[in-house]
Write a protein that holds these residues in place. Structure first.
Motif, short mmCIF file in Angstrom:
data_model
loop_
_atom_site.label_atom_id
_atom_site.label_comp_id
_atom_site.label_asym_id
_atom_site.label_seq_id
_atom_site.Cartn_x
_atom_site.Cartn_y
_atom_site.Cartn_z
N TYR A 102 0.83 -1.20 0.00
CA TYR A 102 0.00 0.00 0.00
C TYR A 102 0.87 1.25 0.00
N GLY A 103 1.98 1.20 0.73
CA GLY A 103 2.85 2.36 0.81
C GLY A 103 3.53 2.71 -0.49
N THR A 104 3.88 1.69 -1.27
CA THR A 104 4.58 1.92 -2.54
C THR A 104 3.64 2.00 -3.73
N GLY A 105 2.37 1.69 -3.52
CA GLY A 105 1.42 1.67 -4.63
C GLY A 105 1.43 0.35 -5.39
N MET A 106 2.21 -0.61 -4.90
CA MET A 106 2.32 -1.91 -5.56
C MET A 106 1.01 -2.69 -5.51
N MET A 107 0.15 -2.35 -4.53
CA MET A 107 -1.10 -3.08 -4.41
C MET A 107 -1.97 -2.89 -5.66
N ARG A 108 -1.93 -1.72 -6.27
CA ARG A 108 -2.70 -1.52 -7.50
C ARG A 108 -2.20 -2.44 -8.61
N ALA A 113 -2.96 -7.45 -11.86
CA ALA A 113 -2.54 -8.80 -12.29
C ALA A 113 -3.48 -9.87 -11.77
N PHE A 114 -4.02 -9.64 -10.55
CA PHE A 114 -4.92 -10.61 -9.94
C PHE A 114 -6.19 -9.89 -9.49
N PRO A 115 -7.10 -9.65 -10.42
CA PRO A 115 -8.31 -8.87 -10.09
C PRO A 115 -9.25 -9.57 -9.10
N ARG A 116 -9.12 -10.88 -8.96
CA ARG A 116 -9.96 -11.60 -7.99
C ARG A 116 -9.35 -11.40 -6.60
N ARG A 117 -9.91 -10.49 -5.85
CA ARG A 117 -9.32 -10.09 -4.58
C ARG A 117 -9.28 -11.22 -3.56
N SER A 118 -10.27 -12.07 -3.58
CA SER A 118 -10.27 -13.19 -2.63
C SER A 118 -9.09 -14.11 -2.87
N VAL A 119 -8.73 -14.32 -4.13
CA VAL A 119 -7.58 -15.17 -4.46
C VAL A 119 -6.29 -14.52 -3.98
N LEU A 120 -6.16 -13.23 -4.19
CA LEU A 120 -4.95 -12.52 -3.76
C LEU A 120 -4.83 -12.53 -2.24
N PHE A 121 -5.93 -12.28 -1.56
CA PHE A 121 -5.92 -12.27 -0.09
C PHE A 121 -5.52 -13.64 0.45
N LEU A 122 -6.14 -14.68 -0.09
CA LEU A 122 -5.86 -16.04 0.37
C LEU A 122 -4.42 -16.44 0.07
N ALA A 123 -3.92 -16.04 -1.09
CA ALA A 123 -2.54 -16.38 -1.45
C ALA A 123 -1.55 -15.74 -0.48
#
Length: 277
Positions: A102-108, A113-123
């Motif tokens: 979040y600090g570097t903006g990398m989350m965007r 790359a992984f628009p399915r947020r549940s998949v990214l969170f779980l990973a």
């Protein structure tokens, strides 16, 4: 020629769905590529094992001055006592896994790359859990190797042939993994490194002090279920001694810490899915 060209133009390849395995590979790559991860884990191991060794050596040197009650409380939780200092380190790692993006903006970029947020969170949660579990196993058995000889020479039974002792050792990586997930959740909720770490420190080190000063049985009951004391209860193998501070059973400590983790993870997941990056 025109018909062929038009036909080939409309034969687009289907959009490929990003798999959970690819999300895992991406998160492993992220956590491996950051040098601070290695330093954080190394500090956690050295700090936890080193303090366990120091406590064991000092306790052994002063064994004759200990009361019978204090000697009775020496068990596997004493062997891995240094893990209480490593808890904060893995909690900070959990925070950094999220807050730095979040600090570097990398989350965007990650969400692109992984628009399915549940998949990214779980990973993220799975990768962090696996890394901390391995680290916790190293801490548990390394602490046992360096600290147990100081206690066994005084007749303390720490044999791994006893199921309770093995259970206490294996509780170490579980405790650390749950704390790391709490840090991860705070990172998602607050999105700010300093705020998330401050909240984590308050939860583990300030709240127990406050509950300890509350009057009557209310303070004692609340003090038993705060995260730090719930985690400590998971590694205890000795029976409660008369006059000692009441604690949860090992399984009770695990359930309490699991509930604390869920109370943070569930809203963190909900907010991550519904808030902008």
């Amino acid at each position: 020629m025109t018909a062929t060209t038009t036909r080939s133009f409309h034969m687009d390849a289907p959009i490929r769905r990003i798999t959970f395995r690819e999300a895992l590979d991406s998160e492993f790559a992220k956590i491996r590529s950051v040098r601070s991860t290695y330093w954080t884990l190394l500090i956690c191991v050295v700090l936890s094992v080193g303090i366990s060794l120091l406590i064991a050596a000092v306790t052994s040197a002063n064994w004759d001055t200990l009361s019978a009650t204090n000697r009775a409380t020496v068990d596997m939780s004493s062997v891995v006592a240094g893990v209480y200092f490593g808890v904060l380190v893995v909690g900070v790692l959990g925070v950094l896994v999220v807050s730095t993006e979040y600090g570097t903006g990398m989350m965007r970029t990650s969400l692109t790359a992984f628009p399915r947020r549940s998949v990214l969170f779980l990973a993220k949660a799975v990768v962090l859990t696996l890394v901390v579990l391995v680290t916790g196993i190293i801490i548990a058995f390394a602490s046992y190797g360096v600290a147990s000889p100081f206690y066994t020479k005084h007749g303390v039974d720490l044999s791994l042939s006893h199921g309770a002792n093995v259970r206490a050792l294996l509780a170490v990586p579980v405790y650390l993994a749950l704390v790391a997930l709490m840090g991860l959740a705070l990172g998602f909720l607050l999105r700010h490194t300093a705020a998330a770490i401050s909240t984590l420190v308050g939860l583990f080190f300030v709240v127990p002090i406050i509950t300890n000063f509350l009057p009557g049985t209310l303070g004692k009951d609340l003090n038993k279920i705060v995260p730090s004391n719930a985690g400590s209860a998971m590694m205890v193998t000795h029976a409660a001694t008369p006059g000692s501070t009441p604690t949860l059973s090992p399984i009770g400590g695990f359930v309490a810490l699991l509930i604390w983790t869920a109370l943070l993870i569930v809203p963190a997941f909900w907010f991550f899915r519904h808030r902008d990056a």
